[in-house]
Write a protein that holds these residues in place. Structure first.
Motif, PDB file in Angstrom:
ATOM      1  N   HIS A   1      -7.206   4.219  11.382  1.00 30.52           N
ATOM      2  CA  HIS A   1      -7.179   3.289  12.505  1.00 30.52           C
ATOM      3  C   HIS A   1      -6.574   1.940  12.130  1.00 30.52           C
ATOM      4  O   HIS A   1      -5.815   1.341  12.909  1.00 30.52           O
ATOM      5  CB  HIS A   1      -8.604   3.114  13.039  1.00 30.52           C
ATOM      6  CG  HIS A   1      -8.676   2.362  14.324  1.00 30.52           C
ATOM      7  ND1 HIS A   1      -8.689   0.989  14.385  1.00 30.52           N
ATOM      8  CD2 HIS A   1      -8.719   2.788  15.602  1.00 30.52           C
ATOM      9  CE1 HIS A   1      -8.752   0.600  15.629  1.00 30.52           C
ATOM     10  NE2 HIS A   1      -8.779   1.663  16.403  1.00 30.52           N
ATOM     11  N   LEU A   2      -6.921   1.433  10.959  1.00 32.76           N
ATOM     12  CA  LEU A   2      -6.394   0.126  10.553  1.00 32.76           C
ATOM     13  C   LEU A   2      -4.875   0.166  10.385  1.00 32.76           C
ATOM     14  O   LEU A   2      -4.179  -0.791  10.731  1.00 32.76           O
ATOM     15  CB  LEU A   2      -7.076  -0.323   9.255  1.00 32.76           C
ATOM     16  CG  LEU A   2      -8.576  -0.619   9.354  1.00 32.76           C
ATOM     17  CD1 LEU A   2      -9.129  -1.016   7.990  1.00 32.76           C
ATOM     18  CD2 LEU A   2      -8.847  -1.717  10.379  1.00 32.76           C
ATOM     19  N   THR A   3      -4.360   1.280   9.862  1.00 31.41           N
ATOM     20  CA  THR A   3      -2.906   1.424   9.723  1.00 31.41           C
ATOM     21  C   THR A   3      -2.237   1.458  11.079  1.00 31.41           C
ATOM     22  O   THR A   3      -1.185   0.838  11.288  1.00 31.41           O
ATOM     23  CB  THR A   3      -2.575   2.697   8.930  1.00 31.41           C
ATOM     24  OG1 THR A   3      -3.176   2.625   7.640  1.00 31.41           O
ATOM     25  CG2 THR A   3      -1.068   2.862   8.779  1.00 31.41           C
ATOM     26  N   TRP A   4      -2.812   2.180  12.020  1.00 33.54           N
ATOM     27  CA  TRP A   4      -2.231   2.239  13.359  1.00 33.54           C
ATOM     28  C   TRP A   4      -2.257   0.867  14.032  1.00 33.54           C
ATOM     29  O   TRP A   4      -1.295   0.491  14.709  1.00 33.54           O
ATOM     30  CB  TRP A   4      -3.001   3.252  14.205  1.00 33.54           C
ATOM     31  CG  TRP A   4      -2.907   4.648  13.673  1.00 33.54           C
ATOM     32  CD1 TRP A   4      -1.922   5.154  12.865  1.00 33.54           C
ATOM     33  CD2 TRP A   4      -3.838   5.711  13.886  1.00 33.54           C
ATOM     34  NE1 TRP A   4      -2.185   6.466  12.563  1.00 33.54           N
ATOM     35  CE2 TRP A   4      -3.354   6.846  13.179  1.00 33.54           C
ATOM     36  CE3 TRP A   4      -5.033   5.828  14.598  1.00 33.54           C
ATOM     37  CZ2 TRP A   4      -4.024   8.066  13.189  1.00 33.54           C
ATOM     38  CZ3 TRP A   4      -5.692   7.036  14.608  1.00 33.54           C
ATOM     39  CH2 TRP A   4      -5.194   8.143  13.911  1.00 33.54           C
ATOM     40  N   MET A   5      -3.337   0.140  13.839  1.00 33.51           N
ATOM     41  CA  MET A   5      -3.402  -1.195  14.425  1.00 33.51           C
ATOM     42  C   MET A   5      -2.366  -2.127  13.790  1.00 33.51           C
ATOM     43  O   MET A   5      -1.742  -2.941  14.478  1.00 33.51           O
ATOM     44  CB  MET A   5      -4.810  -1.764  14.280  1.00 33.51           C
ATOM     45  CG  MET A   5      -5.011  -3.107  14.966  1.00 33.51           C
ATOM     46  SD  MET A   5      -6.737  -3.663  14.970  1.00 33.51           S
ATOM     47  CE  MET A   5      -7.446  -2.486  16.134  1.00 33.51           C
TER      48      MET A   5
ATOM     49  N   PRO B   1       2.438  10.421  10.600  1.00 28.66           N
ATOM     50  CA  PRO B   1       1.172   9.813  11.046  1.00 28.66           C
ATOM     51  C   PRO B   1       0.973   8.386  10.550  1.00 28.66           C
ATOM     52  O   PRO B   1       0.310   7.594  11.211  1.00 28.66           O
ATOM     53  CB  PRO B   1       0.108  10.756  10.466  1.00 28.66           C
ATOM     54  CG  PRO B   1       0.797  12.067  10.320  1.00 28.66           C
ATOM     55  CD  PRO B   1       2.220  11.734   9.967  1.00 28.66           C
ATOM     56  N   SER B   2       1.553   8.056   9.401  1.00 32.16           N
ATOM     57  CA  SER B   2       1.389   6.699   8.878  1.00 32.16           C
ATOM     58  C   SER B   2       2.184   5.666   9.664  1.00 32.16           C
ATOM     59  O   SER B   2       1.973   4.467   9.496  1.00 32.16           O
ATOM     60  CB  SER B   2       1.809   6.642   7.410  1.00 32.16           C
ATOM     61  OG  SER B   2       3.185   6.952   7.265  1.00 32.16           O
ATOM     62  N   MET B   3       3.126   6.111  10.533  1.00 30.77           N
ATOM     63  CA  MET B   3       3.927   5.202  11.337  1.00 30.77           C
ATOM     64  C   MET B   3       3.488   5.186  12.796  1.00 30.77           C
ATOM     65  O   MET B   3       4.115   4.537  13.617  1.00 30.77           O
ATOM     66  CB  MET B   3       5.408   5.568  11.257  1.00 30.77           C
ATOM     67  CG  MET B   3       6.058   5.278   9.913  1.00 30.77           C
ATOM     68  SD  MET B   3       5.964   3.525   9.461  1.00 30.77           S
ATOM     69  CE  MET B   3       6.872   2.781  10.798  1.00 30.77           C
ATOM     70  N   MET B   4       2.433   5.888  13.124  1.00 25.72           N
ATOM     71  CA  MET B   4       1.968   5.917  14.508  1.00 25.72           C
ATOM     72  C   MET B   4       1.412   4.561  14.918  1.00 25.72           C
ATOM     73  O   MET B   4       0.814   3.853  14.111  1.00 25.72           O
ATOM     74  CB  MET B   4       0.882   6.981  14.682  1.00 25.72           C
ATOM     75  CG  MET B   4       1.373   8.404  14.608  1.00 25.72           C
ATOM     76  SD  MET B   4       0.010   9.584  14.856  1.00 25.72           S
ATOM     77  CE  MET B   4       0.913  11.131  14.814  1.00 25.72           C
ATOM     78  N   THR B   5       1.616   4.229  16.178  1.00 26.26           N
ATOM     79  CA  THR B   5       0.974   3.044  16.734  1.00 26.26           C
ATOM     80  C   THR B   5      -0.427   3.405  17.221  1.00 26.26           C
ATOM     81  O   THR B   5      -0.810   4.582  17.247  1.00 26.26           O
ATOM     82  CB  THR B   5       1.806   2.471  17.880  1.00 26.26           C
ATOM     83  OG1 THR B   5       2.000   3.485  18.874  1.00 26.26           O
ATOM     84  CG2 THR B   5       3.170   2.006  17.373  1.00 26.26           C
ATOM     85  N   LEU B   6      -1.181   2.408  17.633  1.00 25.42           N
ATOM     86  CA  LEU B   6      -2.580   2.636  17.981  1.00 25.42           C
ATOM     87  C   LEU B   6      -2.763   3.608  19.147  1.00 25.42           C
ATOM     88  O   LEU B   6      -3.583   4.535  19.047  1.00 25.42           O
ATOM     89  CB  LEU B   6      -3.255   1.297  18.286  1.00 25.42           C
ATOM     90  CG  LEU B   6      -4.762   1.337  18.500  1.00 25.42           C
ATOM     91  CD1 LEU B   6      -5.471   1.874  17.262  1.00 25.42           C
ATOM     92  CD2 LEU B   6      -5.293  -0.048  18.840  1.00 25.42           C
ATOM     93  N   PRO B   7      -2.043   3.474  20.280  1.00 26.73           N
ATOM     94  CA  PRO B   7      -2.243   4.444  21.364  1.00 26.73           C
ATOM     95  C   PRO B   7      -1.920   5.876  20.947  1.00 26.73           C
ATOM     96  O   PRO B   7      -2.640   6.808  21.313  1.00 26.73           O
ATOM     97  CB  PRO B   7      -1.289   3.949  22.464  1.00 26.73           C
ATOM     98  CG  PRO B   7      -1.090   2.505  22.181  1.00 26.73           C
ATOM     99  CD  PRO B   7      -1.116   2.399  20.684  1.00 26.73           C
ATOM    100  N   VAL B   8      -0.846   6.062  20.170  1.00 26.30           N
ATOM    101  CA  VAL B   8      -0.465   7.411  19.742  1.00 26.30           C
ATOM    102  C   VAL B   8      -1.491   7.965  18.766  1.00 26.30           C
ATOM    103  O   VAL B   8      -1.886   9.136  18.852  1.00 26.30           O
ATOM    104  CB  VAL B   8       0.937   7.389  19.104  1.00 26.30           C
ATOM    105  CG1 VAL B   8       1.328   8.787  18.619  1.00 26.30           C
ATOM    106  CG2 VAL B   8       1.963   6.870  20.098  1.00 26.30           C
TER     107      VAL B   8
END
Length: 297
Positions: free
Chosen positions: A90-94, A242-249
């Motif tokens: 979650h922190l990575t996506w944020m 997955p490491s480049m996903m944004t929070l909504p995705v």
């Protein structure tokens, strides 16, 4: 006591009375109706948010009981938030959402400000035609440009990068229109004085136009940031890692991969909306002032 002193003393005693009368002016029936309607709309707007927060703080068993609906959790639990942080990065996506939204906001402000200033202050051939073509971009749905943008990003080898996520979101015809209307309302006397001092166009824009355009720039920047933060379709297509996903995705991937859990779904909704709500509460005065200024001008 002289006549002047009597008049001054009488004025001093009558002034607070006049201010008191103005301050405690009886509201009209129309004003009361407007206040009540605004309060009801505010309550209706807050109900889904309150329900989401309440459900996210319930246990999964309690949240799944659809027949027994209650607003206050009988058993307080943060299991939904714990599962989200354990199962998803979650922190990575944020962080990805913050970086992408910041890039989009900065580039949009720079490019749209330069374009709006050019259309507002310069006369050049086919100016109205070019501006009309930009405004016509408002009628083109973003979904119609997905395939050509996807091919272009892949041809430039920017797929799965911050630039590939951000650059296709920079084009904003509506922001050019809003900024141009605001710049048209700024008196040109300030610019003439700056030109007499030898200032060029970039210096006039930086030292004259932008200092008086703070509210509208803040409004445009915040609306752009919120739109980029909430964007789902484009990041879903371009961020395969997955490491480049944004929070909504990322939140949707977690929800889709582990089934439908009501407490976790509401927890993801609260986490996704919390940063935007905080930003709006901090800058709400600038947003309202900027939008109102555009309407008046």
């Amino acid at each position: 006591m002289t006549a002047v002193q009597e008049r001054s003393s009488a004025g001093e005693t009558s002034r607070p009375t006049a201010l008191k009368r103005r301050r405690f002016k009886k509201p009209t029936v129309g004003a009361v109706i407007v206040y009540i309607a605004a309060g009801l709309l505010g309550v209706f707007w807050l109900l889904p948010l309150v329900w989401a927060v309440s459900t996210s703080l319930k246990s999964e068993t309690e949240a799944s009981l659809g027949q027994d609906i209650h607003w206050i959790p009988r058993e307080w639990s943060i299991e939904g938030y714990k599962v989200l942080f354990e199962r998803g990065d979650h922190l990575t996506w944020m962080l990805n959402s913050t970086v992408v939204s910041t890039i989009v906001t900065v580039l949009t402000l720079v490019l749209c400000t330069l374009a709006a200033y050019g259309f507002s202050r310069f006369d050049f051939p086919a100016k109205n035609i070019v501006f009309g073509a930009i405004i016509a971009g408002l009628m083109v749905p973003g979904q119609a440009l997905i395939i050509p943008l996807f091919d272009l990003v892949n041809a430039l080898h920017m797929g799965g990068t911050y630039w590939g996520l951000a650059l296709p979101q920079v084009v904003a015809p509506v922001m050019v229109f809003i900024l141009k209307r605001f710049f048209d309302g700024i008196p040109r006397d300030y610019e003439e004085a700056a030109k007499l001092d030898g200032a060029g166009h970039f210096r006039i824009l930086w030292n004259v136009i932008l200092p008086v355009s703070g509210p509208i720039m803040a409004a445009v920047g915040i609306f752009t940031f919120i739109g980029s933060w909430n964007n789902f379709l484009w990041p879903m297509l371009i961020a395969t890692d997955p490491s480049m996903m944004t929070l909504p995705v990322g939140l949707q991937a977690v929800a889709g991969g582990y089934g439908l859990f009501y407490a976790q779904t509401m927890a993801s909704a609260v986490l996704g909306a919390a940063p935007l709500l905080i930003i709006f509460l901090i800058f709400q005065k600038r947003i309202v002032k900027g939008v109102a200024g555009v309407g008046l001008k």
